[in-house]
Write a protein that holds these residues in place. Structure first.
Motif, short mmCIF file in Angstrom:
data_model
loop_
_atom_site.label_atom_id
_atom_site.label_comp_id
_atom_site.label_asym_id
_atom_site.label_seq_id
_atom_site.Cartn_x
_atom_site.Cartn_y
_atom_site.Cartn_z
N GLU A 545 -11.32 17.76 -12.14
CA GLU A 545 -10.71 17.58 -10.82
C GLU A 545 -9.52 18.52 -10.68
OE1 GLU A 545 -8.57 14.15 -7.99
OE2 GLU A 545 -9.06 13.72 -10.09
N PHE A 546 -9.46 19.17 -9.53
CA PHE A 546 -8.28 19.94 -9.15
C PHE A 546 -7.68 19.27 -7.92
CE2 PHE A 546 -6.42 23.01 -6.20
CZ PHE A 546 -5.36 23.47 -6.98
N THR A 547 -6.39 19.08 -7.93
CA THR A 547 -5.70 18.40 -6.84
C THR A 547 -4.48 19.19 -6.42
OG1 THR A 547 -6.42 16.21 -7.55
CG2 THR A 547 -4.47 16.29 -6.17
N ALA A 548 -4.26 19.27 -5.12
CA ALA A 548 -3.03 19.82 -4.55
C ALA A 548 -2.56 18.86 -3.47
CB ALA A 548 -3.28 21.21 -3.97
N GLY A 549 -1.30 18.55 -3.48
CA GLY A 549 -0.80 17.61 -2.50
C GLY A 549 0.70 17.70 -2.35
N TYR A 550 1.20 16.97 -1.37
CA TYR A 550 2.65 16.93 -1.17
C TYR A 550 3.05 15.58 -0.59
CZ TYR A 550 2.03 17.62 3.89
OH TYR A 550 1.68 17.47 5.21
N TRP A 551 4.32 15.27 -0.75
CA TRP A 551 4.98 14.15 -0.08
C TRP A 551 6.20 14.71 0.65
CZ3 TRP A 551 2.98 9.35 0.22
CH2 TRP A 551 2.00 8.98 -0.71
N TYR A 552 6.36 14.29 1.89
CA TYR A 552 7.52 14.71 2.68
C TYR A 552 8.29 13.47 3.08
CZ TYR A 552 10.46 16.60 6.36
OH TYR A 552 11.54 16.94 7.13
N ASN A 553 9.57 13.45 2.74
CA ASN A 553 10.42 12.30 3.03
C ASN A 553 11.09 12.48 4.39
OD1 ASN A 553 9.87 11.27 0.44
ND2 ASN A 553 11.57 12.41 -0.44
N PHE A 554 10.67 11.70 5.37
CA PHE A 554 11.37 11.71 6.65
C PHE A 554 12.77 11.12 6.50
CE2 PHE A 554 6.87 11.57 7.92
CZ PHE A 554 6.83 12.66 8.76
N TYR A 555 12.87 10.11 5.65
CA TYR A 555 14.16 9.47 5.40
C TYR A 555 14.18 8.96 3.97
CZ TYR A 555 17.86 5.97 5.23
OH TYR A 555 18.96 5.25 4.86
N LYS A 556 15.31 9.16 3.29
CA LYS A 556 15.52 8.62 1.95
C LYS A 556 17.00 8.32 1.81
CE LYS A 556 14.75 9.45 -2.98
NZ LYS A 556 14.26 10.43 -3.99
N GLY A 557 17.33 7.04 1.75
CA GLY A 557 18.74 6.65 1.70
C GLY A 557 18.88 5.17 1.41
N PRO A 558 20.02 4.60 1.82
CA PRO A 558 20.28 3.19 1.50
C PRO A 558 19.32 2.22 2.19
CG PRO A 558 21.97 4.08 2.98
CD PRO A 558 21.17 5.23 2.52
N LYS A 559 18.61 2.68 3.21
CA LYS A 559 17.66 1.81 3.90
C LYS A 559 16.25 1.92 3.33
CE LYS A 559 20.94 0.71 6.73
NZ LYS A 559 21.62 -0.60 6.62
N GLY A 560 16.10 2.65 2.24
CA GLY A 560 14.79 2.80 1.63
C GLY A 560 14.28 4.22 1.78
#
Length: 605
Positions: A545-560
């Motif tokens: 298996e070859f995998t390419a992916g990403y995660w993009y954080n719209f918000y990351k802070g004290p609210k989660g």
């Protein structure tokens, strides 16, 4: 000489002079020569008489005596004055001494007061500083209390800290170019073959079943930190679960373990947990496992892991080196030839608590794993070994005439493997490279594809299969918002030819004549029983298996954290070659699949 002595001496001297003068005058009168008549007038003019002179002297003496008395009185007065003056002087001296003493005392008092004032000033300054620090600390504590009340990081119950960290809500989809019927989770060794009916269809699923609930409890004592952890999701199905209307998918136990971490460095844990063979990010601590960043719940081909019961003991040496061992729940995965004269397990008992739709092997002993980990200052490094104990019962007279259980016996075989890996950062931790692998006999179960562990000889005895699993990873962290990953891995199982090639795994005699033919659907299952291929009995050789992916954080802070993920995976499943097949003269067959996953998740803080 005193004034009184001087007055007496003066009186004596006066009396002596007076007496001498009187004698001298008398002698002069008796011896005086007779004067000439012509001198008569001169004689008549003589001075006062003796009596007058004596009277004068007496008067003078009386006067002098008065003066002497006056002098004596003056002397006495002066003596009295002098005495008074002396007394006054003594008093003055005493007063001066007292004043000096008082002055000294006053000076000491002043000095003491100065010191006291200086100390007081220093104390005041310290008090001001302490007060300022106290004010800052009070403000800080007030803010922390306010935050704890309004936005608590954790809940507190009777000295125990409770936290839901690790929980998230997920909305996820998967599209596959070749249908598998798996849902979000991919069964790697069931990737459809090229000419199968499923291989001609695509599929799409959307679900929230990977949403996760987690709860962590921490209780700290003077010499030990006690932790309990529970984690669950909905990637399980009950008898009422379906996609028709309201799903009703069931909760399942992902993790449920307890741990006691002592200040001495010893760590004891037990329960449902990630296997000790799974890679961690810190030492051998539960809860620090590092998983591929995939959306697919089956993770990645080549990823070494299980999640099962385990009892683990580990020791930390200076937060640089760790050593540990675990006993874990066993399960064997047989493959290849399967003679009828042996039994290795049974389906779940309907009267028990096991799934009666699944098979469970009879196990003689737990899997034993030993592992060391090091963090020398650059990266995390691991080395581990696995011991496995396979067990079945053989009936040598099962094919006799008449068939008989006489001579039945138990067969025990040991398998095992060795593995290791590392993960190291580059470019100020914006890039991470990792490599992990496991090689051995009978350890296929620990690869993410769940390929076979063992096969059987003709007499029913067990033969562990040679397997390996490996996964390489590149992770990029260009900003705080982006996480990008590239993975390539695979699980492999070798040929195991027994009894002259008539038994075992990956046989050359396997009938592959129908691998390039699409089979008809099953008549018993109707439209819900798609056909695979024709006769194609080869065993799986590997899954890549070859995998390419990403995660993009719209918000990351004290609210989660609120993030979006996209993943592409390419699969290649290969079978060992056998005999037959016009389009595959060597009898080989394969299946390929392209998959696209999406995920929208909100993580609790």
């Amino acid at each position: 000489m005193t004034h009184r002595s001087k007055a007496l001496a003066t009186l004596v001297l006066t009396l002596s002079v007076t007496a001498g003068y009187a004698q001298s005058a008398a002698g002069s009168a008796d011896t005086a020569p007779q004067t000439h008549p012509h001198h008569k007038r001169h004689v008549e003019k003589r001075g006062p008489s003796v009596e007058d002179q004596i009277q004068a002297l007496q008067n003078q003496m009386q006067q002098q005596a008065g003066e002497i008395e006056n002098l004596k009185q003056q002397l006495s007065d002066r003596d009295a004055q002098l005495q008074q003056a002396q007394q006054a002087a003594q008093q003055a001296q005493q007063a001066a001494q007292q004043a000096q003493s008082a002055a000294n005392q006053e000076q000491q008092t002043v000095t003491a007061n100065t010191t006291a004032v200086s100390n007081l000033q220093s104390s005041v300054d310290d008090l001001k500083s302490s007060t300022s620090a106290a004010v800052v600390e009070v403000r800080k504590q007030t803010e922390e209390v306010k935050k704890a009340v309004e936005n608590p990081d954790a809940l507190h119950y009777k000295g125990i800290t409770l936290s839901p960290a690790g929980s998230f809500l997920a909305a996820e989809t998967v599209w596959r170019s070749n249908a598998t019927g798996d849902g979000l989770n991919t069964h790697f060794t069931a990737i459809p073959l090229e000419y199968s009916g499923e291989g001609q269809l695509t599929e799409f699923h959307a679900t929230g079943r990977q949403s996760r609930l987690a709860l962590k409890a921490d209780g700290k004592l003077d010499n030990v930190d006690m932790t309990g952890y529970y984690e669950t999701d909905f990637l399980s199905a009950g008898v009422t679960s379906n996609n028709n209307q309201s799903n009703s998918y069931t909760l399942r136990m992902r993790q449920l373990w307890a741990r006691a971490a002592f200040n001495s460095g010893w760590n004891i844990s037990g329960g449902q947990m990630w296997s000790l063979a799974t890679e961690t990010t810190h030492g051998l601590d539960n809860g620090t496992e590092i998983l591929p960043g995939t959306i697919d719940p089956q993770y990645e081909a080549g990823f070494v892991w299980t999640r099962q019961y385990g009892f683990r003991v580990a020791k930390d040496f200076g937060n640089r080196f760790w050593i540990g061992a675990s006993a874990e729940n066993p399960q064997a995965l047989p493959g290849g030839s399967n003679p009828a004269d042996e039994t290795i397990g049974a389906a779940g008992d309907t009267g028990g608590l096991l799934n009666n739709q699944a098979n469970y092997t009879f196990n003689r002993a737990p899997d034993l794993i030993a592992k060391i980990a090091a963090e020398p200052g650059w990266g995390h490094w691991e080395l581990f070994g696995i011991s496995r104990f396979f067990y079945n019962r053989i009936y040598p007279n099962a094919t006799a005439t008449p068939a008989s259980s006489a001579g039945a016996y138990n067969d025990t075989v040991t398998g095992g493997g060795i593995g290791g890996g590392f993960r190291v950062p580059f470019a100020s931790k914006k890039i991470s490279l990792g490599l992990k692998g496991l090689y051995g006999d009978g350890v296929g179960r620990y690869g993410s594809s769940t390929i076979a562990d063992i096969t059987f000889r003709k007499d029913g005895t067990i033969s562990p299969l040679h397997t390996w699993s490996a996964l390489s990873t590149v992770e990029l962290f260009p900003t705080n918002r982006w996480y990008i990953y590239l993975n390539y891995g695979g699980d492999y199982v070798g040929r195991d030819l027994q009894d002259g090639g008539t038994d075992g795994y990956g046989l050359y005699t396997a009938n592959m004549s129908g691998c390039d033919t699409e089979a008809l659907p099953s008549s018993s299952g109707g439209e819900y029983a798609p056909g695979g291929t024709g006769t194609c009995s080869g065993n799986t050789k590997d899954v890549q298996e070859f995998t390419a992916g990403y995660w993009y954080n719209f918000y990351k802070g004290p609210k989660g954290m609120f993030r979006y993920g996209l993943q592409y995976s390419w699969f290649d499943r290969n079978l060992w070659s056998g005999s037959g097949g016009p389009l595959n003269p060597n009898g080989g067959a394969y299946g390929k699949d392209n998959m696209v996953f999406t995920s929208m998740r909100y993580y609790l803080p």
